[in-house]
Motif scaffolding. Structure first.
Motif, PDB file in Angstrom:
ATOM      1  N   GLY A  46       4.870 -23.371 -20.985  1.00 47.30           N
ATOM      2  CA  GLY A  46       4.075 -23.815 -22.119  1.00 47.30           C
ATOM      3  C   GLY A  46       3.518 -22.690 -22.974  1.00 47.30           C
ATOM      4  O   GLY A  46       2.752 -22.941 -23.901  1.00 47.30           O
ATOM      5  N   THR A  99      -2.144 -20.063 -24.496  1.00 47.23           N
ATOM      6  CA  THR A  99      -1.585 -20.765 -23.350  1.00 47.23           C
ATOM      7  C   THR A  99      -1.355 -22.233 -23.683  1.00 47.23           C
ATOM      8  O   THR A  99      -2.152 -22.848 -24.375  1.00 47.23           O
ATOM      9  CB  THR A  99      -2.541 -20.653 -22.141  1.00 47.23           C
ATOM     10  OG1 THR A  99      -2.795 -19.265 -21.918  1.00 47.23           O
ATOM     11  CG2 THR A  99      -1.938 -21.254 -20.894  1.00 47.23           C
ATOM     12  N   ASN A 100      -0.268 -22.776 -23.159  1.00 46.09           N
ATOM     13  CA  ASN A 100       0.085 -24.190 -23.328  1.00 46.09           C
ATOM     14  C   ASN A 100       0.151 -24.609 -24.790  1.00 46.09           C
ATOM     15  O   ASN A 100      -0.326 -25.672 -25.161  1.00 46.09           O
ATOM     16  CB  ASN A 100      -0.894 -25.081 -22.556  1.00 46.09           C
ATOM     17  CG  ASN A 100      -0.831 -24.821 -21.070  1.00 46.09           C
ATOM     18  OD1 ASN A 100       0.250 -24.614 -20.526  1.00 46.09           O
ATOM     19  ND2 ASN A 100      -1.973 -24.801 -20.424  1.00 46.09           N
TER      20      ASN A 100
END
Length: 141
Positions: A46, A99-100
């Motif tokens: 991700g 992140t993600n």
């Protein structure tokens, strides 16, 4: 006279004023210019891991390029050049991407004269060039 990249112009010159012109052919080659960028989530977690920058011509594969010549927006840091195989692309390793969030499309800016084509011409010429917003690719597609 302005000669566009990849174009040729012929010039006649009479340097000594004797009426005998000499001719010269000028071919413009400004060096590579970024055309696009693609983000990759190589490990499927991700987070963007690499970005490929595509130039308008082949990049010299024998040159070691400096990561400091590439800037990626969004607090992303270029940590390495993952691939420079002499084609028209450079694969940048990136760190600190959100992140993600593989949906982000950060801008990539290439410093002036940071890369060379296979003829040794440095580019991009003029000012640092930004690639168009990148597309996204995932390893499972």
């Amino acid at each position: 006279m302005q000669v566009d990249d990849g174009s040729t112009a012929e010039v006649s010159v009479d340097l000594d004023g004797d009426g005998n012109d000499g001719t010269a052919t000028i071919t413009a080659d400004y060096g590579p210019t970024p055309q696009s960028a693609t983000t990759f989530d190589d490990d499927g977690n991700g987070t963007i891991d690499t970005m490929t920058v595509t130039f308008d011509e082949a990049i010299d594969g024998s040159v070691s390029y400096a990561t400091s010549d590439f800037t990626v927006s969004g607090a992303t840091t270029v940590t390495g050049i993952a691939s420079n195989d002499g084609d028209a692309t450079l694969r940048l390793e990136v760190d600190s991407a959100p992140t993600n969030d593989t949906g982000i499309t950060p801008d990539v800016t290439v410093a002036q004269n940071a890369v060379q084509d296979t003829n040794g011409n440095a580019g991009p010429a003029g000012v640092p060039r930004r690639s168009p917003p990148p597309t996204r690719r995932h390893p499972w597609r």
